[in-house]
Design a protein around this motif. Structure first.
Motif, PDB file in Angstrom:
ATOM      1  N   PHE A  83       0.846  -1.190   0.000  1.00 46.45           N
ATOM      2  CA  PHE A  83       0.000   0.000   0.000  1.00 46.45           C
ATOM      3  C   PHE A  83       0.878   1.235   0.000  1.00 46.45           C
ATOM      4  O   PHE A  83       1.802   1.355   0.804  1.00 46.45           O
ATOM      5  N   ASN A  84       0.596   2.134  -0.925  1.00 51.24           N
ATOM      6  CA  ASN A  84       1.309   3.408  -1.011  1.00 51.24           C
ATOM      7  C   ASN A  84       0.432   4.465  -0.341  1.00 51.24           C
ATOM      8  O   ASN A  84      -0.645   4.796  -0.843  1.00 51.24           O
ATOM      9  N   THR A  85       0.883   4.977   0.790  1.00 50.49           N
ATOM     10  CA  THR A  85       0.086   5.931   1.562  1.00 50.49           C
ATOM     11  C   THR A  85      -0.010   7.293   0.887  1.00 50.49           C
ATOM     12  O   THR A  85      -0.895   8.072   1.214  1.00 50.49           O
ATOM     13  N   ILE A  86       0.869   7.562  -0.066  1.00 55.05           N
ATOM     14  CA  ILE A  86       0.854   8.860  -0.756  1.00 55.05           C
ATOM     15  C   ILE A  86      -0.150   8.872  -1.901  1.00 55.05           C
ATOM     16  O   ILE A  86      -0.981   9.776  -2.009  1.00 55.05           O
ATOM     17  N   ASN A  87      -0.109   7.872  -2.778  1.00 53.95           N
ATOM     18  CA  ASN A  87      -1.000   7.899  -3.945  1.00 53.95           C
ATOM     19  C   ASN A  87      -2.137   6.874  -3.875  1.00 53.95           C
ATOM     20  O   ASN A  87      -2.961   6.817  -4.778  1.00 53.95           O
ATOM     21  N   GLY A  88      -2.191   6.064  -2.828  1.00 55.57           N
ATOM     22  CA  GLY A  88      -3.299   5.143  -2.641  1.00 55.57           C
ATOM     23  C   GLY A  88      -3.247   3.871  -3.466  1.00 55.57           C
ATOM     24  O   GLY A  88      -4.182   3.074  -3.433  1.00 55.57           O
ATOM     25  N   ARG A  89      -2.171   3.654  -4.210  1.00 58.79           N
ATOM     26  CA  ARG A  89      -2.083   2.406  -4.975  1.00 58.79           C
ATOM     27  C   ARG A  89      -1.921   1.238  -4.013  1.00 58.79           C
ATOM     28  O   ARG A  89      -1.319   1.368  -2.959  1.00 58.79           O
ATOM     29  N   PHE A  90      -2.478   0.099  -4.423  1.00 55.05           N
ATOM     30  CA  PHE A  90      -2.497  -1.065  -3.539  1.00 55.05           C
ATOM     31  C   PHE A  90      -2.261  -2.346  -4.319  1.00 55.05           C
ATOM     32  O   PHE A  90      -2.424  -2.390  -5.532  1.00 55.05           O
ATOM     33  N   SER A  91      -1.878  -3.378  -3.580  1.00 56.77           N
ATOM     34  CA  SER A  91      -1.763  -4.733  -4.120  1.00 56.77           C
ATOM     35  C   SER A  91      -2.376  -5.696  -3.116  1.00 56.77           C
ATOM     36  O   SER A  91      -2.174  -5.547  -1.906  1.00 56.77           O
ATOM     37  N   PHE A  92      -3.142  -6.657  -3.627  1.00 59.30           N
ATOM     38  CA  PHE A  92      -3.716  -7.712  -2.811  1.00 59.30           C
ATOM     39  C   PHE A  92      -3.203  -9.057  -3.292  1.00 59.30           C
ATOM     40  O   PHE A  92      -2.938  -9.241  -4.480  1.00 59.30           O
ATOM     41  N   ARG A  93      -3.083  -9.981  -2.353  1.00 63.96           N
ATOM     42  CA  ARG A  93      -2.764 -11.365  -2.683  1.00 63.96           C
ATOM     43  C   ARG A  93      -3.912 -12.234  -2.182  1.00 63.96           C
ATOM     44  O   ARG A  93      -4.313 -12.130  -1.021  1.00 63.96           O
ATOM     45  N   HIS A  94      -4.419 -13.038  -3.082  1.00 59.85           N
ATOM     46  CA  HIS A  94      -5.485 -13.986  -2.753  1.00 59.85           C
ATOM     47  C   HIS A  94      -4.929 -15.392  -2.887  1.00 59.85           C
ATOM     48  O   HIS A  94      -4.068 -15.649  -3.734  1.00 59.85           O
TER      49      HIS A  94
END
Length: 146
Positions: A83-94
């Motif tokens: 999670f990038n707290t500056i630009n809000g980009r995220f990654s999830f692992r399922h």
């Protein structure tokens, strides 16, 4: 596991010509698991509508480990891996988990938040920071502050 956000039976409509779970059904299960997780932590569609933003995906990677067949029961785990707290980009692992607890597939997704009016990427509202803390994290979770 406290990060299981979907459980269910594999349906006839989700099977391909090879008699196993079709590739796009994995994405459907993971999308439902993410939606369930967001609802559970308080980020419902109504909350998204209030701020006029929604999640979008840029990349989805599926790694198959074991076949999933008709009528099997599966579970889907969801955890934030970046999670990038500056630009809000995220990654999830399922992980798609079979009834015998073996991992059938790992699905990694990368995304961001979209301002639905401007049709441009945006950051999350400050009030959502508390929600982000409630999301289960992977063991190798990375938080970016730059």
């Amino acid at each position: 596991m406290d990060n299981i956000f979907y459980e269910g039976q594999v349906l006839w409509a989700q099977i391909d010509a090879n008699r196993h779970l079709r590739h796009s059904a994995y994405a459907d299960f993971c999308a439902q698991a993410r939606s369930n997780m967001l609802n559970r932590i308080g980020l419902s569609l109504d909350e998204f509508a209030q701020y006029n933003i929604g999640p979008i995906l840029f990349r989805e990677e599926l790694v198959y480990h074991r076949e999933v067949r008709l009528d099997e029961y599966i579970k889907v785990s969801t955890a934030l891996s970046k999670f990038n707290t500056i630009n809000g980009r995220f990654s999830f692992r399922h992980q798609i988990i079979k009834g015998d607890n073996s991992i059938a597939a790992t699905v990694n997704v990368d995304g961001a938040w979209l301002d639905l009016e401007k049709r441009k990427l945006t950051t999350i509202p400050k009030s959502w920071k508390e929600f982000m803390n409630k999301i289960p994290k992977t063991e190798d979770y990375i938080e970016i502050h730059e």
